[in-house]
Structure formats: structure tokens, C-alpha cells
Write an enzyme that holds these catalytic residues in place. Structure first.
Site, short mmCIF file in Angstrom:
data_model
loop_
_atom_site.label_atom_id
_atom_site.label_comp_id
_atom_site.label_asym_id
_atom_site.label_seq_id
_atom_site.Cartn_x
_atom_site.Cartn_y
_atom_site.Cartn_z
N HIS A 154 0.84 -1.21 0.00
CA HIS A 154 0.00 0.00 0.00
C HIS A 154 0.87 1.26 0.00
O HIS A 154 0.70 2.15 -0.84
CB HIS A 154 -0.91 -0.03 1.23
CG HIS A 154 -1.80 1.17 1.37
ND1 HIS A 154 -3.11 1.18 0.99
CD2 HIS A 154 -1.55 2.41 1.87
CE1 HIS A 154 -3.65 2.35 1.24
NE2 HIS A 154 -2.71 3.13 1.78
N GLU A 155 1.80 1.32 0.94
CA GLU A 155 2.64 2.51 1.04
C GLU A 155 3.58 2.65 -0.16
O GLU A 155 3.95 3.76 -0.54
CB GLU A 155 3.43 2.50 2.35
CG GLU A 155 2.58 2.46 3.62
CD GLU A 155 1.57 3.59 3.72
OE1 GLU A 155 1.80 4.66 3.10
OE2 GLU A 155 0.54 3.42 4.40
N HIS B 181 1.87 4.69 -2.73
CA HIS B 181 2.07 6.12 -2.48
C HIS B 181 3.46 6.56 -2.96
O HIS B 181 3.63 7.61 -3.59
CB HIS B 181 1.96 6.41 -0.98
CG HIS B 181 0.57 6.45 -0.44
ND1 HIS B 181 -0.39 7.30 -0.92
CD2 HIS B 181 -0.02 5.74 0.57
CE1 HIS B 181 -1.52 7.14 -0.24
NE2 HIS B 181 -1.32 6.19 0.66
N GLU C 197 -4.42 8.46 -2.50
CA GLU C 197 -4.91 7.20 -1.93
C GLU C 197 -5.28 6.22 -3.03
O GLU C 197 -5.11 5.01 -2.88
CB GLU C 197 -6.09 7.47 -1.01
CG GLU C 197 -6.46 6.29 -0.11
CD GLU C 197 -5.36 5.89 0.85
OE1 GLU C 197 -5.36 4.72 1.28
OE2 GLU C 197 -4.48 6.72 1.17
#
Length: 501
Positions: A266-267, A270, A296
Site C-alpha cells: 500500500h505505502e 504512495h 490514496e
């Protein structure tokens, strides 16, 4: 001596502001990862000083005339025109607040966040509540000033900081659609899930060092450059840093590696967005991410859309067996897929599945609107949280660590941020569906651990556009042909959790 144009003067000024923001991000990262507790007061003063200097640069009396004078200079140049538009937006936000309020907010945010770090493990909401009240009072003052400058409500003004143009009416409509769809859909998924055997457990423990090594390997597979970034541990996973020094953090549970793996992915989504922003516009407003909903969406495209797909799980399973020495049916790709598609009425937002996650965001959106508007007191927040979660998901937290203390956002001053998480999920589904239609080779590439086709499309349609589009809707219209909506997200859930069972 040739006098610089109005636009060039502004660009130079905002380049300095951009560097100050980069410094603040690095100091904030250090506060969350390395800083000893006794460093908190000094760090609060350092961050306050940076915010004050940034505020002074943007609110300089010369800036309004420069903004007006630059209008003709940027005509016909889309990027410079977008940069000037974003400069003006930041100027409106900045001039709404005076320097004393800026400094007070920075100090209050830092003090409250450090108090939260001590209170959360102890489930001691009472210990942090007085500092949270100070944060809330200052936010109301700042939000009212911003709302007057923007011509919108207090809460709209707070959302606008993170998602330009976001307004309550639009959010309410999207969330009402989700709130109407999700309960019945959740019941259907849980019913289908109950008819199947539960996933086989994968026995631990799983050493944090082994999980870290796996995370590094997966980040590199996605294209993360470790000469320009790093992976660390923090209480709350996040991505920060600057264009060529991106900092990713996660946390580890030695009894269950599944959450840390997805948190890292997930990160990394980003991080790849940060790294993909146009270098030519670094430190300029137009070179920044379009907003937190788009940010996001990029993390959720990686984690949810791509890395929970059957294709990626097939690629991941042998890596997990190698990393942890797993053997037998529990370590098969089919069993791993059932783990990562398991739906449950859970307490923790960051660990929630795709189906229940929007309910967690809707809860926080409703509560913070009530708190900001004065319809809910901080004294009543824990009970309101429990009642709201019970209404949305049918469960109640046993303590405040699993309830109103679980997220860092309110305690660090980030109010109006939570809606962007659900908006990001909607945007991710919409963008990913369009990417698959444009480049049908993406699933087969992901099955081989190759993200180049997907990231190539995202680079063209999202990353390198940065804030060239004026709003998230403008970006989505260009990329997908439609503004933000719920249809693609609902279709994705139907397909993944019912059709593909």
C-alpha cells in the site's frame, strides 16, 4: 540588471516554500521513526518555525500583485497557468490565518500527537483528551477563517486543504450510495463465505527481520529505488519524504505477516506516485499530487486492485514459502487468496478488508463533522464511536485503543482528511478498470511480477500530470471519461467477492 517577471518571482518564492515543506516532512518522519520522547518539545518548535517561515513567504504583501501581474505572462502555457492557479489557491488558504494561529496550531498538533503515542498503547483516552480539545478549538478557529476566505462551510474548508474542491454535498451523495449498497452486499459475501471452508492457518512466528526482508524484495519488484528511499518501522504505517528520498514505514506482527505485506505494498503505491511526479515541477504547486483522494487511489490500485488479484497472489505464494519456509496446503496460492479475500466485521480500519473499509471511513467522517460542528463533545466521543461502529458493522470496540484512539489523524491535526480514503477507493477502481481496458496485457504481466505495463499507464494518466488538472474530477474525466463515481467500485466488489469465488 534584468528584473524578473512576476511569474518567475513567484516561482522562485514557491520553490523556497517547497523546500521548507520538504524539510518539515523529513522532520515529521524522524519524529515518527527515530526521535526519542524527550525530543518532542524541540521538534514542535522546529516544525512551528518552518510553518511560520512558509506562511510569511506566501502571505508577503507583494504576492497579490505578483499573482495578478503573472496572469498575462502564463496565457497559453498550460503548466505555468496551472502553477499560477495552485499558487493562488495556497495564497487564499494562507492569508486566511494569522501567524500566531499558525504557530499555535503547529505546537498543539505536535504536543497532542506525542501524547497520543503514549495514550494509545494504554487505551488511555482521558490522558490525551485535553490536548485534543486544544487541537479541535484551534481547528475550528482556523476552519472558520478559511471558510470565510473560500466562501464555504467550516468543514468544507478543512476538506479543501487535502482535497481541493471537496464539498459536503458531493461527499454525502457518494457516501449515501455506499451506505445503501454495502450492508446488503456484506451479508451476501458473508453468506457465501460461510458456505466454504475457512482458510488454513499459516503457523508462525514470523520474525520481523524476515518480514522486513520480504517487504524490501516486494518493493524492489514493484520498481522502488532504494538508492532514493527506505523502509522503516513506525506505530502507524505511512509514506513521506521527498521526490528522491521517499520514506516508507510499516509495522510487524510476528504472529501474522499478512497485514504487514499489504501495508508495505500500500505505502509503496504512495511512494511510486511521489517518485512519478514530474521532476521539472518539483517544489512547485503544480508539481504536487492532485489531492489526497488521488494519492490514496494510487496506493489502493497497488494494494487492493493489483496485489490482491489472483494473478499477483499466484506470484506471491512461492515468495512467501521461500521467505518463511512454509510447506503444505496452507501455503498454496489458493489458500493465500482466501486469506486476502476474507471479509469480516473488524475493529481496526487499517486492517479492514475492501468490503468493510468504507464503513470505517464513513464513521470517522460523520464523527468529525459532529465534533467540528459542536454537535458532539470530546467527552462523548468514545461512546459515539462505539455506537456508530455498532450501527455500521454490528461490533463494538472493547477499549479506546481499538476505538477512537486507533488513528493518528485527529491527534496530529488532520481533520477533513478521512473522506479521501473512501474517495481513493472509488477512484482506484475506476482507474484500474480503465487501465485494463486500455492495456489488456496488465493481468498477465502482474502474474509474472511485472508492474511496468500498469505503472506505465498510471505514469501517463496520473503521475506525470500531477496538479495540471484543477480537481480530482478533472483528472478522472481525462483518464477514464467520467467524474468520480461508485459504479466501478461496486462492480469490482461484486466480481471479486461473489463472481470469482
Amino acid at each position: 540588471m534584468v528584473r524578473a517577471s512576476s511569474y518567475q518571482t513567484l516561482e522562485d518564492r514557491f520553490a523556497l516554500v517547497g523546500a521548507l515543506r520538504e524539510a518539515a516532512r523529513m522532520l515529521s518522519w524522524d519524529r515518527s521513526v527515530n526521535m526519542p520522547p524527550k525530543g518532542a518539545p524541540a521538534r514542535a518548535e522546529q516544525l512551528a518555525a518552518l510553518r511560520l517561515v512558509e506562511h510569511e513567504k506566501i502571505t508577503d504583501p507583494a504576492v497579490p500583485d505578483l499573482l495578478d501581474g503573472a496572469a498575462e505572462e502564463v496565457a497559453g502555457d498550460p503548466w505555468r497557468a496551472a502553477n499560477l492557479r495552485e499558487m493562488r489557491r495556497r495564497w487564499v488558504h494562507a492569508t486566511a490565518l494569522d501567524a500566531d494561529l499558525i504557530a499555535a496550531m503547529a505546537r498543539a498538533d505536535s504536543a497532542c500527537e506525542m501524547a497520543w503515542r503514549e495514550a494509545r498503547p494504554k487505551a488511555d483516552y482521558a490522558a490525551v483528551k485535553p490536548r485534543l480539545q486544544t487541537v479541535l478549538d484551534l481547528l475550528r478557529e482556523g476552519g472558520q477563517a478559511r471558510g470565510a476566505a473560500l466562501g464555504c462551510s467550516l468543514y468544507d474548508a478543512l476538506m479543501d486543504v487535502y482535497e481541493p474542491g471537496a464539498r459536503i454535498e458531493r461527499i454525502d451523495a457518494l457516501f449515501a450510495d455506499l451506505a445503501d449498497f454495502l450492508p446488503g452486499f456484506l451479508d451476501r459475501v458473508l453468506g457465501a463465505q460461510a458456505a466454504e471452508a475457512p482458510p488454513l492457518p499459516m503457523e508462525g512466528p514470523f520474525a520481523a527481520e524476515m518480514q522486513h526482508a520480504l517487504g524490501v524484495r516486494l518493493m524492489a519488484q514493484l520498481g522502488f529505488d532504494f538508492d532514493g528511499g527506505r523502509l522503516d518501522v513506525s506505530l502507524h504505517p505511512f509514506c513521506s519524504g521527498v521526490h528522491d528520498d521517499v520514506r516508507v514505514t510499516t509495522r510487524y506482527d510476528t504472529e501474522d505477516f499478512t497485514q504487514s505485506v499489504m501495508a508495505v505494498l500500500h505505502e509503496t503505491g504512495h511512494a511510486l506516485y511521489n517518485k512519478g511526479l514530474p521532476d521539472a515541477w518539483r517544489r512547485q504547486p503544480a508539481g504536487s499530487a492532485r489531492g489526497m483522494a488521488v494519492h490514496e487511489s494510487q496506493s489502493l490500485i497497488v494494494e487492493m486492485q493489483a496485489c490482491r488479484s489472483a494473478e499477483f497472489i499466484g506470484f506471491l505464494a512461492p515468495l512467501l514459502r521461500e521467505a518463511f519456509g512454509g510447506e503444505g496446503p496452507a501455503w498454496s496460492s489458493d489458500n493465500l487468496r482466501r486469506h486476502y479475500r476474507r471479509v469480516a466485521r473488524s475493529l481496526i480500519r487499517v486492517d479492514a478488508d475492501e468490503v468493510t473499509y468504507p464503513a470505517h471511513v464513513i464513521l470517522r467522517y460523520r464523527l468529525e463533522r459532529q465534533l467540528i460542528g459542536g454537535d458532539l463533545s470530546l467527552d462523548d466521543l468514545p461512546d459515539a464511536w462505539a455506537d456508530g461502529l455498532d450501527s455500521l458493522l454490528g461490533i463494538r470496540p472493547p477499549d479506546d485503543a481499538l476505538g477512537c484512539l486507533q488513528d493518528i489523524h485527529w491527534y496530529s491535526g488532520s481533520w477533513g482528511y478521512f473522506p479521501t480514503y473512501a474517495l481513493g477507493a472509488l477512484a482506484a477502481a475506476q482507474l484500474f478498470a480503465t487501465a485494463l481496458a486500455a492495456r489488456p496485457e496488465i493481468p498477465a504481466a502482474i502474474a509474472e511480477g511485472d508492474f511496468a505495463p500498469l505503472l506505465g499507464w498510471l505514469g501517463e494518466e496520473v503521475h506525470r500530470k500531477a496538479s495540471l488538472p484543477a480537481t480530482t474530477d478533472d483528472l478522472l474525466l481525462e483518464a477514464t471519461g467520467a467524474p468520480l463515481g461508485t459504479a466501478a467500485f461496486k462492480a469490482h466488489l461484486e466480481r471479486r467477492y461473489l463472481s470469482e469465488r
